[in-house]
Design a protein around this motif. Sequence first.
Motif, PDB file in Angstrom:
ATOM      1  N   GLY A   1      -8.244  -2.400  -0.528  1.00  0.00           N
ATOM      2  CA  GLY A   1      -8.006  -2.036  -1.930  1.00  0.00           C
ATOM      3  C   GLY A   1      -8.265  -3.231  -2.834  1.00  0.00           C
TER       4      GLY A   1
ATOM      5  N   GLY B   1      -7.452   2.886   3.025  1.00  0.00           N
ATOM      6  CA  GLY B   1      -6.331   2.724   2.096  1.00  0.00           C
ATOM      7  C   GLY B   1      -5.395   1.560   2.357  1.00  0.00           C
TER       8      GLY B   1
ATOM      9  N   LYS C   1      -1.131  10.388  -4.137  1.00  0.00           N
ATOM     10  CA  LYS C   1      -2.270   9.467  -4.277  1.00  0.00           C
ATOM     11  C   LYS C   1      -2.311   8.481  -3.120  1.00  0.00           C
TER      12      LYS C   1
ATOM     13  N   ASP D   1       0.817  -1.219   0.000  1.00  0.00           N
ATOM     14  CA  ASP D   1       0.000   0.000   0.000  1.00  0.00           C
ATOM     15  C   ASP D   1       0.848   1.264   0.000  1.00  0.00           C
TER      16      ASP D   1
ATOM     17  N   SER E   1     -11.651  -3.948  -5.599  1.00  0.00           N
ATOM     18  CA  SER E   1     -11.500  -4.325  -7.011  1.00  0.00           C
ATOM     19  C   SER E   1     -12.220  -5.631  -7.290  1.00  0.00           C
TER      20      SER E   1
ATOM     21  N   ASP F   1      -2.809  -0.157  -9.708  1.00  0.00           N
ATOM     22  CA  ASP F   1      -2.647   0.359 -11.053  1.00  0.00           C
ATOM     23  C   ASP F   1      -1.381  -0.185 -11.725  1.00  0.00           C
TER      24      ASP F   1
ATOM     25  N   ASP G   1      -3.913   2.309  -4.327  1.00  0.00           N
ATOM     26  CA  ASP G   1      -4.418   2.546  -5.690  1.00  0.00           C
ATOM     27  C   ASP G   1      -3.267   2.568  -6.692  1.00  0.00           C
TER      28      ASP G   1
END
Length: 375
Positions: free
Chosen positions: A307, A302, A266, A43, A311, A274, A270
């Motif tokens: 996360g 987070g 950010k 993370d 998804s 990505d 995420d």
Amino acid sequence: MRILVAPDSFKGSLTAMEVAKNIKKGINSYDSKIDVELLPMADGGEGTVQSLVDATNGEIIEKEVNGPLGNKVKAFYGLLGDQKTAVIEMAAASGLPLVPEGKKNPLKTTTYGTGELIASALDAGAQKIIIGIGGSATNDAGVGMAQALGAEILDAEEQQIDFGGGNLDKIEKINLDKLDSRLQDVEVVVACDVDNPLYGKDGAAYVYAPQKGADPEMVKILDQNLRHFNQIAIKELNKDINKIPGAGAAGGLGAGLVAFLDAELKAGVDIVLDIIDFESYLKDVDLVITGEGMLDGQSIYGKTPVGVSRSAAKKDIPVIAIAGTLGEGVEKILDYGINSYFSIIDRPAELKEIIEESPELLANLSEQIIRTIQI
Ligand SMILES: O=C(O)[C@H](O)CO
């Protein structure tokens, strides 16, 4: 049956890849026909470099840099399998554990070493640099980092200011003409561990400087200096960075990365999802198993398991989370796509014992989970 195993590391105990391998061991010890894919996750915090290097067949590059007190320390960063993306944990060069107990002093500590790691990543040909920030010994708003990359952060006599958050009030002028020109073609993305502003009662100094050795008087000075830094950034760089979420992460390094390198801040998980194109791993998957050393009410802000589950939920794939320990409020994760959660602890025991046995405990629990699913 196809299972994707996508955990974070169990900090202080196992890397994410080690966690994943032990989960697979437990699953396949009961049913060797289950197809298990391993995807180490992170993370943006400690372990991110190792996880992304493992996930992409990249390499760890070691580099000697100036530590928080200006003395030499051995640091590292990762060059990912694409040979174009570098991942840096600022704590590897400028982290709190690098400063001995009696020497903690954010008036003096610098992020210079983090800048040296960025320069080394540029030498290695990186076109994208991901920087995980947090766990710092510093409160210098990233000024040291910028100096290492050629920025001139000048006092009234047009001299570079000295290291440390205690000197930010001396800044009169910023000149970026000599900033490493390779940065112009490089995307810098920052994974922040917190979303505090730069200064004020919720800012970097008031909230995090005490853990770095600041007494109340020092906290006041550091906070005023961060205010001054923001005023200078407005005047010299036309950037008002105080309120950007994450500006106050790592003693204002978040703000400095925006001010000096035009970085984007950010949420860490995420960025990781990505980078590894997490959704592509979900194809034909029946179950995701994720996990982290500790799962509690904060995990929804987070952390890796949530996360991952967000998804997976988009594709209606069930998710089981495994933790070393479960803390207060853990049930909140059930609202974020996690179907059930378990701790590896199978009896009253000392933490040290659990850490030592965590590989077997992970495998045992995973075997029991699969036995239950296959009843
Ligand atoms: O380094 C720090 O100051 C804390 O981890 C918050 O980012």
